[in-house]
Design a protein around this motif. Structure first.
Motif, PDB file in Angstrom:
ATOM      1  N   UNK A   1     -15.498  92.615 -51.306  1.00  0.00           N
ATOM      2  CA  UNK A   1     -15.551  91.551 -51.430  1.00  0.00           C
ATOM      3  C   UNK A   1     -16.154  90.408 -49.820  1.00  0.00           C
ATOM      4  N   UNK A   2     -16.384  91.252 -48.788  1.00  0.00           N
ATOM      5  CA  UNK A   2     -16.589  90.532 -47.142  1.00  0.00           C
ATOM      6  C   UNK A   2     -18.417  90.455 -47.462  1.00  0.00           C
ATOM      7  N   UNK A   3     -18.746  92.038 -48.183  1.00  0.00           N
ATOM      8  CA  UNK A   3     -20.445  91.739 -48.604  1.00  0.00           C
ATOM      9  C   UNK A   3     -20.760  90.815 -49.229  1.00  0.00           C
ATOM     10  N   UNK A   4     -20.354  89.896 -50.411  1.00  0.00           N
ATOM     11  CA  UNK A   4     -20.492  89.063 -50.805  1.00  0.00           C
ATOM     12  C   UNK A   4     -20.123  88.087 -50.296  1.00  0.00           C
ATOM     13  N   UNK A   5     -18.871  88.037 -49.658  1.00  0.00           N
ATOM     14  CA  UNK A   5     -18.899  86.667 -48.751  1.00  0.00           C
ATOM     15  C   UNK A   5     -19.577  86.039 -48.265  1.00  0.00           C
ATOM     16  N   UNK A   6     -19.368  87.400 -47.041  1.00  0.00           N
ATOM     17  CA  UNK A   6     -20.467  87.114 -46.215  1.00  0.00           C
ATOM     18  C   UNK A   6     -22.512  86.588 -46.314  1.00  0.00           C
ATOM     19  N   UNK A   7     -22.580  87.466 -47.625  1.00  0.00           N
ATOM     20  CA  UNK A   7     -23.397  86.745 -48.406  1.00  0.00           C
ATOM     21  C   UNK A   7     -24.061  85.674 -48.540  1.00  0.00           C
ATOM     22  N   UNK A   8     -22.984  85.179 -49.345  1.00  0.00           N
ATOM     23  CA  UNK A   8     -23.165  83.832 -50.191  1.00  0.00           C
ATOM     24  C   UNK A   8     -23.080  82.679 -48.794  1.00  0.00           C
ATOM     25  N   UNK A   9     -22.039  83.069 -48.202  1.00  0.00           N
ATOM     26  CA  UNK A   9     -21.658  82.228 -46.532  1.00  0.00           C
ATOM     27  C   UNK A   9     -23.292  81.481 -46.204  1.00  0.00           C
TER      28      UNK A   9
ATOM     29  N   UNK B   1     -16.307  73.114 -46.812  1.00  0.00           N
ATOM     30  CA  UNK B   1     -17.569  74.282 -46.807  1.00  0.00           C
ATOM     31  C   UNK B   1     -16.907  76.102 -47.405  1.00  0.00           C
ATOM     32  N   UNK B   2     -15.463  76.162 -46.995  1.00  0.00           N
ATOM     33  CA  UNK B   2     -15.067  76.982 -47.339  1.00  0.00           C
ATOM     34  C   UNK B   2     -14.807  77.023 -49.473  1.00  0.00           C
ATOM     35  N   UNK B   3     -14.415  76.122 -49.811  1.00  0.00           N
ATOM     36  CA  UNK B   3     -14.788  75.694 -50.889  1.00  0.00           C
ATOM     37  C   UNK B   3     -15.649  75.345 -51.782  1.00  0.00           C
ATOM     38  N   UNK B   4     -16.235  75.214 -51.485  1.00  0.00           N
ATOM     39  CA  UNK B   4     -18.143  75.748 -51.554  1.00  0.00           C
ATOM     40  C   UNK B   4     -18.864  76.851 -51.774  1.00  0.00           C
ATOM     41  N   UNK B   5     -18.435  77.776 -50.816  1.00  0.00           N
ATOM     42  CA  UNK B   5     -18.739  79.358 -50.799  1.00  0.00           C
ATOM     43  C   UNK B   5     -18.350  80.154 -51.760  1.00  0.00           C
ATOM     44  N   UNK B   6     -16.654  79.382 -52.063  1.00  0.00           N
ATOM     45  CA  UNK B   6     -15.982  79.818 -52.654  1.00  0.00           C
ATOM     46  C   UNK B   6     -16.139  79.925 -54.325  1.00  0.00           C
ATOM     47  N   UNK B   7     -16.826  78.608 -54.210  1.00  0.00           N
ATOM     48  CA  UNK B   7     -17.134  78.193 -55.600  1.00  0.00           C
ATOM     49  C   UNK B   7     -18.504  78.945 -56.229  1.00  0.00           C
ATOM     50  N   UNK B   8     -18.948  79.181 -54.654  1.00  0.00           N
ATOM     51  CA  UNK B   8     -20.277  80.303 -55.437  1.00  0.00           C
ATOM     52  C   UNK B   8     -19.773  81.401 -55.634  1.00  0.00           C
ATOM     53  N   UNK B   9     -19.061  82.274 -55.113  1.00  0.00           N
ATOM     54  CA  UNK B   9     -18.675  83.797 -55.309  1.00  0.00           C
ATOM     55  C   UNK B   9     -17.949  83.383 -56.525  1.00  0.00           C
ATOM     56  N   UNK B  10     -17.038  82.612 -57.365  1.00  0.00           N
ATOM     57  CA  UNK B  10     -16.498  82.482 -58.360  1.00  0.00           C
ATOM     58  C   UNK B  10     -18.046  82.879 -59.400  1.00  0.00           C
ATOM     59  N   UNK B  11     -18.544  81.978 -59.648  1.00  0.00           N
ATOM     60  CA  UNK B  11     -19.563  81.794 -60.244  1.00  0.00           C
ATOM     61  C   UNK B  11     -20.373  82.994 -60.285  1.00  0.00           C
ATOM     62  N   UNK B  12     -20.790  83.754 -59.138  1.00  0.00           N
ATOM     63  CA  UNK B  12     -21.182  85.302 -58.938  1.00  0.00           C
ATOM     64  C   UNK B  12     -20.230  86.192 -59.693  1.00  0.00           C
ATOM     65  N   UNK B  13     -19.279  86.380 -59.795  1.00  0.00           N
ATOM     66  CA  UNK B  13     -18.094  87.804 -60.143  1.00  0.00           C
ATOM     67  C   UNK B  13     -18.118  87.234 -61.309  1.00  0.00           C
ATOM     68  N   UNK B  14     -17.495  85.796 -61.618  1.00  0.00           N
ATOM     69  CA  UNK B  14     -16.775  85.453 -62.779  1.00  0.00           C
ATOM     70  C   UNK B  14     -17.996  85.830 -63.812  1.00  0.00           C
TER      71      UNK B  14
END
Length: 418
Positions: A205-213, A242-255
């Motif tokens: 989760x940290x690797x994904x979150x850091x990359x997308x940030x 910003x945090x919500x934007x990154x979280x949306x990107x994470x959701x789009x990537x994973x889900x």
């Protein structure tokens, strides 16, 4: 029947009969048994027949949750506002040794209105029927490119060579992820669903979150008009920080790719297991769009939906759930409920399976469902048209399944093309 706090189940007057009257709750987590990962449906049947809403142990440490396996109960639970998705609120006063990145742990999937409404308003336009129609020529080119080197008489791994790269390519294009990084991101996403190692999940989760940030911040600092810049403008107009934007990107990537990958693999295996259905779609590929709902119902790519919890005492379909408990809804079980789906273990392409819950239901229903359907339809149509006599390249009992209760999918699907 109503589930009692002590883990027993009884049948009170005025409720419909669905079980055996009095059953014991499982003593061990039924969703972590190795046999469950290989074939969850016998366990789902036992749980649903005992009581479609019951308290079960989860993991270790004496924790428990309410598991919903009946179709009407699951459908009702998906739309009940007393079942919150706000995991941060649930864990606020509960000690936890988990260390998930906020971009992964605080997505649209883990929020309630109005925060959920604001984020979904940005995500939904990406996957409208009209937008997906515009994408179909691109999706077809991606499938054609992935299958360009396939030849009759050779073996391929459908998972590695089609089911994974197709949705990954599409969502990474949307997010502007360089081709050189896509395989790495896919690996991290797979680790995120590992039901056997929570430390591995947290690290992924940290690797994904850091990359997308970094990806989002770089795009903001570099003017452009690509898909990611367009998404960022939509996020700004929708009021996402910003945090919500990154979280949306994470959701789009994973889900955006995990469930589609499982959908494609499960659908192909189901057809290979049912030669009459395979031959029917092979003879008339135009039937494929109408077959997708039954394929989704028969072997759902989502086994158990993401975490909810009860904010107050409530009843679901006549079953009691006390306040403050985790609640797990199992679409994989609900889709095999014989009440709405007679002979549920049979793949029946003539069945009306539109009531399946593989994409969820209510405000949290998967907004990417139209894209997932289009990707799977094009993949199946191309496979059946080019290689109409394809068969398994290994014995069926040698196939292995990913060890996660959230999604259901194969680790590999070796095919002999013909």
């Amino acid at each position: 029947m109503a589930a009692a706090r002590g883990g027993r189940v009884r049948a009170p007057s005025g409720t419909r009969e669905r079980g055996r009257g009095l059953v014991s709750a499982p003593r061990q987590d039924p969703l972590r048994d190795p046999r469950f990962f290989a074939d969850p449906y016998p366990a789902y049947d036992r749980l649903r027949e005992g009581c479609p809403v019951q308290r079960v142990p989860t993991g270790s440490g004496g924790h428990s949750a309410y598991l919903i396996t009946g179709h009407p109960e699951a459908r009702a639970a998906f739309t009940d506002p007393r079942l919150s998705k706000d995991t941060a609120r649930f864990f606020a006063d509960r000690p936890s040794d988990r260390d998930l990145h906020p971009a992964v742990s605080r997505t649209m999937l883990t929020s309630d209105p109005p925060a959920h409404t604001r984020q979904r308003r940005v995500a939904t336009p990406l996957f409208t029927a009209g937008r997906v129609r515009e994408l179909r020529p691109y999706l077809t080119r991606v499938v054609d490119g992935l299958m360009a080197a396939w030849r009759p008489g050779t073996e391929v791994d459908l998972v590695a060579e089609l089911a994974v790269p197709l949705p990954v390519t599409v969502v990474c294009e949307l997010l502007g992820v360089p081709e050189s990084d896509r395989a790495t991101l896919t690996g991290w996403s797979h680790e995120l669903f590992d039901a056997t190692d929570t430390h591995r999940v947290d690290a992924a989760s940290h690797r994904i979150g850091d990359y997308l940030t970094h990806l989002v911040e770089t795009a903001r600092a570099t003017p452009g008009d690509g898909p990611l810049h367009s998404l960022l403008r939509d996020c700004d107009e929708g009021g996402l920080d910003r945090d919500e934007t990154v979280s949306l990107a994470a959701l789009l990537l994973v889900a955006g790719h995990e469930t589609t990958t499982q959908f494609i693999g499960n659908a192909v295996l189901a057809l290979l297991r049912h030669p009459e259905a395979f031959d029917r779609l092979r003879r008339d590929p135009d039937l494929i769009p109408g077959a997708l709902d039954e394929l989704l119902r028969y072997d759902s790519p989502v086994g158990v939906a993401t975490f909810r919890y009860s904010t107050e005492d409530l009843r679901i379909g006549g079953f009691d759930i006390p306040a403050g408990f985790p609640v797990l809804i199992a679409p994989g079980a609900a889709n095999r409920d014989p009440a709405p789906f007679p002979h549920p273990d049979r793949l029946d392409l003539d069945r009306d399976a539109t009531a399946h819950l593989s994409f969820g239901h209510g405000i949290h229903r998967c907004p990417g469902a139209p894209l997932a359907r289009a990707e799977t339809e094009i993949a199946l149509r191309t496979l059946l048209t080019r290689f109409p006599h394809t068969r398994l390249a290994v014995p069926e009992d040698s196939l292995t399944w990913r060890r996660t209760r959230l999604t259901r999918g194969l680790t590999a699907l070796p095919l002999r093309l013909a």
